[in-house]
Scaffold this motif. Structure first.
Motif, PDB file in Angstrom:
ATOM      1  N   THR A   1      65.928  44.294   3.778  1.00 49.77           N
ATOM      2  CA  THR A   1      67.003  44.226   2.796  1.00 49.77           C
ATOM      3  C   THR A   1      68.356  44.365   3.480  1.00 49.77           C
ATOM      4  N   PRO A   2      69.268  43.376   3.300  1.00 50.52           N
ATOM      5  CA  PRO A   2      70.608  43.518   3.869  1.00 50.52           C
ATOM      6  C   PRO A   2      71.375  44.640   3.161  1.00 50.52           C
ATOM      7  N   ILE A   3      72.222  45.347   3.934  1.00 51.84           N
ATOM      8  CA  ILE A   3      72.996  46.457   3.400  1.00 51.84           C
ATOM      9  C   ILE A   3      74.474  46.188   3.628  1.00 51.84           C
ATOM     10  N   ILE A   4      75.271  46.323   2.556  1.00 52.23           N
ATOM     11  CA  ILE A   4      76.716  46.177   2.721  1.00 52.23           C
ATOM     12  C   ILE A   4      77.413  47.476   2.329  1.00 52.23           C
ATOM     13  N   ASP A   5      78.515  47.724   3.006  1.00 53.42           N
ATOM     14  CA  ASP A   5      79.370  48.870   2.707  1.00 53.42           C
ATOM     15  C   ASP A   5      80.362  48.390   1.653  1.00 53.42           C
TER      16      ASP A   5
ATOM     17  N   LEU B   1      88.755  48.959   1.332  1.00 52.11           N
ATOM     18  CA  LEU B   1      89.163  50.356   1.144  1.00 52.11           C
ATOM     19  C   LEU B   1      88.805  51.217   2.347  1.00 52.11           C
ATOM     20  N   GLY B   2      88.518  50.605   3.477  1.00 50.13           N
ATOM     21  CA  GLY B   2      88.135  51.349   4.676  1.00 50.13           C
ATOM     22  C   GLY B   2      86.630  51.515   4.776  1.00 50.13           C
ATOM     23  N   GLU B   3      86.196  52.210   5.818  1.00 49.96           N
ATOM     24  CA  GLU B   3      84.760  52.449   6.028  1.00 49.96           C
ATOM     25  C   GLU B   3      84.295  53.609   5.154  1.00 49.96           C
ATOM     26  N   SER B   4      83.063  53.548   4.677  1.00 48.99           N
ATOM     27  CA  SER B   4      82.493  54.675   3.946  1.00 48.99           C
ATOM     28  C   SER B   4      82.243  55.827   4.903  1.00 48.99           C
ATOM     29  N   GLU B   5      82.582  57.033   4.457  1.00 38.40           N
ATOM     30  CA  GLU B   5      82.239  58.235   5.205  1.00 38.40           C
ATOM     31  C   GLU B   5      80.894  58.690   4.682  1.00 38.40           C
ATOM     32  N   LEU B   6      79.854  58.503   5.475  1.00 42.04           N
ATOM     33  CA  LEU B   6      78.500  58.781   5.021  1.00 42.04           C
ATOM     34  C   LEU B   6      78.234  60.282   5.044  1.00 42.04           C
TER      35      LEU B   6
ATOM     36  N   GLU C   1      75.793  63.591   2.561  1.00 42.63           N
ATOM     37  CA  GLU C   1      74.598  63.882   1.758  1.00 42.63           C
ATOM     38  C   GLU C   1      74.607  63.195   0.391  1.00 42.63           C
ATOM     39  N   SER C   2      75.785  62.972  -0.180  1.00 41.55           N
ATOM     40  CA  SER C   2      75.837  62.356  -1.510  1.00 41.55           C
ATOM     41  C   SER C   2      75.880  60.827  -1.453  1.00 41.55           C
ATOM     42  N   SER C   3      76.055  60.249  -0.256  1.00 38.12           N
ATOM     43  CA  SER C   3      76.061  58.783  -0.127  1.00 38.12           C
ATOM     44  C   SER C   3      74.707  58.224  -0.540  1.00 38.12           C
ATOM     45  N   ARG C   4      74.723  57.070  -1.181  1.00 39.38           N
ATOM     46  CA  ARG C   4      73.492  56.429  -1.639  1.00 39.38           C
ATOM     47  C   ARG C   4      73.541  54.937  -1.349  1.00 39.38           C
TER      48      ARG C   4
ATOM     49  N   ILE D   1      76.130  50.397  -0.100  1.00 43.34           N
ATOM     50  CA  ILE D   1      76.399  51.809   0.171  1.00 43.34           C
ATOM     51  C   ILE D   1      77.545  52.255  -0.729  1.00 43.34           C
ATOM     52  N   VAL D   2      77.323  53.360  -1.461  1.00 33.49           N
ATOM     53  CA  VAL D   2      78.338  53.928  -2.346  1.00 33.49           C
ATOM     54  C   VAL D   2      78.504  55.410  -2.021  1.00 33.49           C
ATOM     55  N   ASP D   3      79.628  55.986  -2.453  1.00 28.55           N
ATOM     56  CA  ASP D   3      79.888  57.400  -2.176  1.00 28.55           C
ATOM     57  C   ASP D   3      78.875  58.305  -2.884  1.00 28.55           C
ATOM     58  N   SER D   4      78.550  57.971  -4.129  1.00 32.90           N
ATOM     59  CA  SER D   4      77.517  58.699  -4.863  1.00 32.90           C
ATOM     60  C   SER D   4      77.134  57.885  -6.093  1.00 32.90           C
TER      61      SER D   4
END
Length: 151
Positions: A59-63, A70-75, A77-80, A94-97
């Motif tokens: 599965t491809p994953i996009i941020d 909006l910049g890179e996600s800061e990964l 424990e709550s990132s999903r 990838i989302v913040d939560s």
């Protein structure tokens, strides 16, 4: 009777990204996963983080934060990773939560405001006002379109 109920509301998954709340229809969400190892794929756009092996399916994953400029996600424990099915293809974002499932009345959904600016405006299908919350509905086809041809 059930059909009338479905027309009056939309069941959505709510997720956070850069302190804003976005929604995706539950019908397009296959699952919400904790972060797992992502294998980088060469020569892909910066927002394509790579691929994961999810229960035997690559599965491809996009941020999504990066995709919106909006910049890179800061990964943390709550990132999903929200697994979305679009046109018979699974894609993870990838989302913040991600922490809510709601029924949004269709009459609470308004078209995209004219004043919205920036890259993310192209991806907004509408805005829903629910109590004091402002929920942004996404055009998943537009958000994920380059990914389908790029990976």
């Amino acid at each position: 009777m059930t059909e009338a109920v479905e027309l009056k509301s939309v069941k959505v998954v709510v997720f956070q990204l850069a302190e804003k709340e976005y929604v995706i229809p539950v019908s397009q969400v296959q699952g919400i996963e904790k972060l797992i190892h992502i294998t980088r794929v060469p020569k892909t756009p910066s927002y394509v983080k790579g691929v994961i092996n999810l229960r035997g399916v690559v599965t491809p994953i996009i941020d999504l934060k990066n995709r919106f400029g909006l910049g890179e996600s800061e990964l943390n424990e709550s990132s999903r990773i929200i697994i979305i099915t679009l046109e018979n293809m699974n894609v993870g974002v990838i989302v913040d939560s991600a922490n809510d499932v709601l029924d949004i009345p269709t009459d609470a959904i308004e078209p995209q405001p004219e004043v919205v600016g920036g890259l993310e405006q192209d991806f907004i299908a509408g805005v829903a006002k629910l109590d004091r919350r402002l929920l942004i509905l996404l055009h998943l086809n537009l958000v994920l379109n380059p990914v389908k041809s790029g990976v």
